[in-house]
Design an enzyme around this catalytic site. Structure first.
Site, PDB file in Angstrom:
ATOM      1  N   TYR A  92      25.701  30.823 -19.799  1.00 35.36           N
ATOM      2  CA  TYR A  92      25.604  31.909 -20.782  1.00 35.36           C
ATOM      3  C   TYR A  92      24.651  31.526 -21.917  1.00 35.36           C
ATOM      4  CZ  TYR A  92      27.424  35.629 -23.884  1.00 35.36           C
ATOM      5  OH  TYR A  92      27.558  36.725 -24.716  1.00 35.36           O
TER       6      TYR A  92
ATOM      7  N   SER B 192      23.034  37.098 -28.354  1.00 33.64           N
ATOM      8  CA  SER B 192      24.323  36.568 -28.823  1.00 33.64           C
ATOM      9  C   SER B 192      24.022  35.470 -29.826  1.00 33.64           C
ATOM     10  CB  SER B 192      25.094  35.977 -27.633  1.00 33.64           C
ATOM     11  OG  SER B 192      26.205  35.194 -28.080  1.00 33.64           O
TER      12      SER B 192
HETATM   13  P1  NAD Z   1      32.061  44.123 -21.315  1.00 40.43           P
HETATM   14  O1  NAD Z   1      32.611  43.300 -20.208  1.00 40.43           O
HETATM   15  O2  NAD Z   1      32.960  44.981 -22.126  1.00 40.43           O
HETATM   16  O3  NAD Z   1      30.900  45.063 -20.776  1.00 40.43           O
HETATM   17  C1  NAD Z   1      29.929  44.607 -19.867  1.00 40.43           C
HETATM   18  C2  NAD Z   1      29.248  45.785 -19.231  1.00 40.43           C
HETATM   19  O4  NAD Z   1      28.272  45.294 -18.315  1.00 40.43           O
HETATM   20  C3  NAD Z   1      30.189  46.675 -18.417  1.00 40.43           C
HETATM   21  O5  NAD Z   1      29.770  48.019 -18.529  1.00 40.43           O
HETATM   22  C4  NAD Z   1      29.987  46.169 -16.998  1.00 40.43           C
HETATM   23  O6  NAD Z   1      30.277  47.142 -15.997  1.00 40.43           O
HETATM   24  C5  NAD Z   1      28.514  45.863 -17.051  1.00 40.43           C
HETATM   25  N1  NAD Z   1      28.069  44.950 -16.005  1.00 40.43           N
HETATM   26  C6  NAD Z   1      28.513  43.709 -15.700  1.00 40.43           C
HETATM   27  N2  NAD Z   1      27.845  43.210 -14.650  1.00 40.43           N
HETATM   28  C7  NAD Z   1      26.956  44.166 -14.262  1.00 40.43           C
HETATM   29  C8  NAD Z   1      25.993  44.255 -13.243  1.00 40.43           C
HETATM   30  N3  NAD Z   1      25.790  43.261 -12.355  1.00 40.43           N
HETATM   31  N4  NAD Z   1      25.274  45.390 -13.137  1.00 40.43           N
HETATM   32  C9  NAD Z   1      25.473  46.407 -13.995  1.00 40.43           C
HETATM   33  N5  NAD Z   1      26.379  46.380 -14.992  1.00 40.43           N
HETATM   34  C10 NAD Z   1      27.105  45.264 -15.123  1.00 40.43           C
HETATM   35  O7  NAD Z   1      31.280  43.059 -22.242  1.00 40.43           O
HETATM   36  P2  NAD Z   1      30.689  43.156 -23.731  1.00 40.43           P
HETATM   37  O8  NAD Z   1      31.453  42.170 -24.550  1.00 40.43           O
HETATM   38  O9  NAD Z   1      30.577  44.549 -24.205  1.00 40.43           O
HETATM   39  O10 NAD Z   1      29.262  42.521 -23.491  1.00 40.43           O
HETATM   40  C11 NAD Z   1      28.057  43.277 -23.545  1.00 40.43           C
HETATM   41  C12 NAD Z   1      26.904  42.363 -23.926  1.00 40.43           C
HETATM   42  O11 NAD Z   1      27.148  41.832 -25.228  1.00 40.43           O
HETATM   43  C13 NAD Z   1      26.743  41.156 -23.001  1.00 40.43           C
HETATM   44  O12 NAD Z   1      25.365  40.895 -22.793  1.00 40.43           O
HETATM   45  C14 NAD Z   1      27.376  40.028 -23.789  1.00 40.43           C
HETATM   46  O13 NAD Z   1      26.838  38.774 -23.444  1.00 40.43           O
HETATM   47  C15 NAD Z   1      26.987  40.439 -25.189  1.00 40.43           C
HETATM   48  N6  NAD Z   1      27.784  39.821 -26.254  1.00 40.43           N
HETATM   49  C16 NAD Z   1      29.117  40.080 -26.366  1.00 40.43           C
HETATM   50  C17 NAD Z   1      29.839  39.493 -27.383  1.00 40.43           C
HETATM   51  C18 NAD Z   1      31.305  39.747 -27.589  1.00 40.43           C
HETATM   52  O14 NAD Z   1      31.907  39.091 -28.458  1.00 40.43           O
HETATM   53  N7  NAD Z   1      31.930  40.675 -26.881  1.00 40.43           N
HETATM   54  C19 NAD Z   1      29.212  38.626 -28.291  1.00 40.43           C
HETATM   55  C20 NAD Z   1      27.847  38.388 -28.138  1.00 40.43           C
HETATM   56  C21 NAD Z   1      27.151  38.989 -27.121  1.00 40.43           C
END
Ligand code: NAD
Length: 263
Positions: free
Chosen positions: A158, A145
């Site tokens: 985080y 991130s």
């Molecule tokens: P999201 O909530 O849409 O998806 C998260 C996924 O992780 C889901 O499939 C959920 O079921 C799974 N998950 C959560 N806890 C789990 C566990 N204990 N075991 C197995 N699966 C688990 O979130 P997202 O925004 O798509 O985030 C995905 C990644 O991207 C994360 O690492 C997040 O930190 C990173 N990220 C997101 C953003 C953003 O703006 N959305 C920005 C930077 C980084």
């Protein structure tokens, strides 16, 4: 001579953690379009995600490992290798967020975020590297991130976990530097997924704003483009990291942040 147009990742196997939703599903879909078979992982009913992947013509299975549990992570990697006969691409993506000041931060939330957002990346990489070394080729892609590179108030666990992922990415890249395995990180800014929608809803509630105004405020505070990056764009970067052109990218942090960190 007849040449079939073989997709770039045909015959490869990819594991994408946390791929029932959001960025993980976007990356899995992009890898599938490039020809890779997929092991999906994550909570919730995976039927829709599996159908979306299979529609590209590749094979897809789901494993419900809880990424906060090391033994289940090892089982996920073993399952992938047994199902498809190898493991070529590992995308460490599963992650959660919780926003609170340090003095009010619930201790069990801290432990959970460190386990899922940081330690899971170590456990999965540890299990996957021997398989990749035996094949002489591999790609580890860590979804970090912008918060792997800078901080924001309220996001202690985080930000600490994501900075840890960047550090782990560098060490893993060094330990594999003389092999056909590369390890890199993608650093998204705001991407509209359920994880971010919750933060928009919380902001709207806290400051009595419409969802539209809360969205513009959230973007405006950090992201100069005032637009979200899309999960398809993050997927495209992951496919690029799997390409021959990226073979000597090692330990890189690829920002996809609408200019967040250019400020
Ligand atoms: P999201 O909530 O849409 O998806 C998260 C996924 O992780 C889901 O499939 C959920 O079921 C799974 N998950 C959560 N806890 C789990 C566990 N204990 N075991 C197995 N699966 C688990 O979130 P997202 O925004 O798509 O985030 C995905 C990644 O991207 C994360 O690492 C997040 O930190 C990173 N990220 C997101 C953003 C953003 O703006 N959305 C920005 C930077 C980084």
């Amino acid at each position: 001579m007849h040449h079939t147009n073989r997709p770039a990742l045909a015959g490869k196997t990819a594991v994408v953690t946390g791929s029932t939703s959001g960025i993980g599903l976007g990356i899995a879909t992009a890898l599938a379009r490039a020809g890779a078979n997929l092991v999906l992982n994550g909570f919730g009913d995976p039927t829709g995600a599996l159908a979306q992947i299979e529609a590209t013509g590749v094979r897809a299975v789901h494993h419900n490992a809880d990424m906060s549990r090391p033994a289940e992570i090892e089982a996920l990697i073993t399952f992938a290798a047994q199902t498809f006969g190898g493991l070529d691409i590992l995308v460490n993506n599963a992650g959660i967020q919780y926003v609170e000041t340090i003095e009010n931060f619930p201790v069990e939330r801290w432990d959970q975020i460190i386990a899922i957002n940081l330690s899971a990346t170590f456990h999965a990489t540890r299990a996957a590297l021997p398989i990749m070394r035996a094949a002489g080729w591999g790609r580890v892609i860590n979804v970090a991130s912008v918060h792997g590179l800078v901080g924001s108030v309220g996001k202690s666990a985080y930000v600490a976990a994501k900075h840890g992922v960047i550090g782990l990415t560098k060490v893993a890249a060094l330990e594999t530097a003389r092999s056909g395995i590369t390890v890199n990180a993608i650093c998204p800014g705001w991407v509209l997924t359920p994880l971010v929608q919750k933060q928009i809803d919380d902001l709207a509630h806290r400051e009595a704003l419409s969802i539209e105004d809360a969205t513009l405020k959230l973007l405006g505070e950090k992201q100069p483009s005032a637009r979200f990056a899309s999960v398809e764009q993050i997927g495209g970067v992951a496919v690029f990291l799997c390409s021959e052109a990226a073979s000597e990218m090692r330990g890189a942090e690829l920002k996809v942040d609408g200019g967040w960190l250019a400020q």
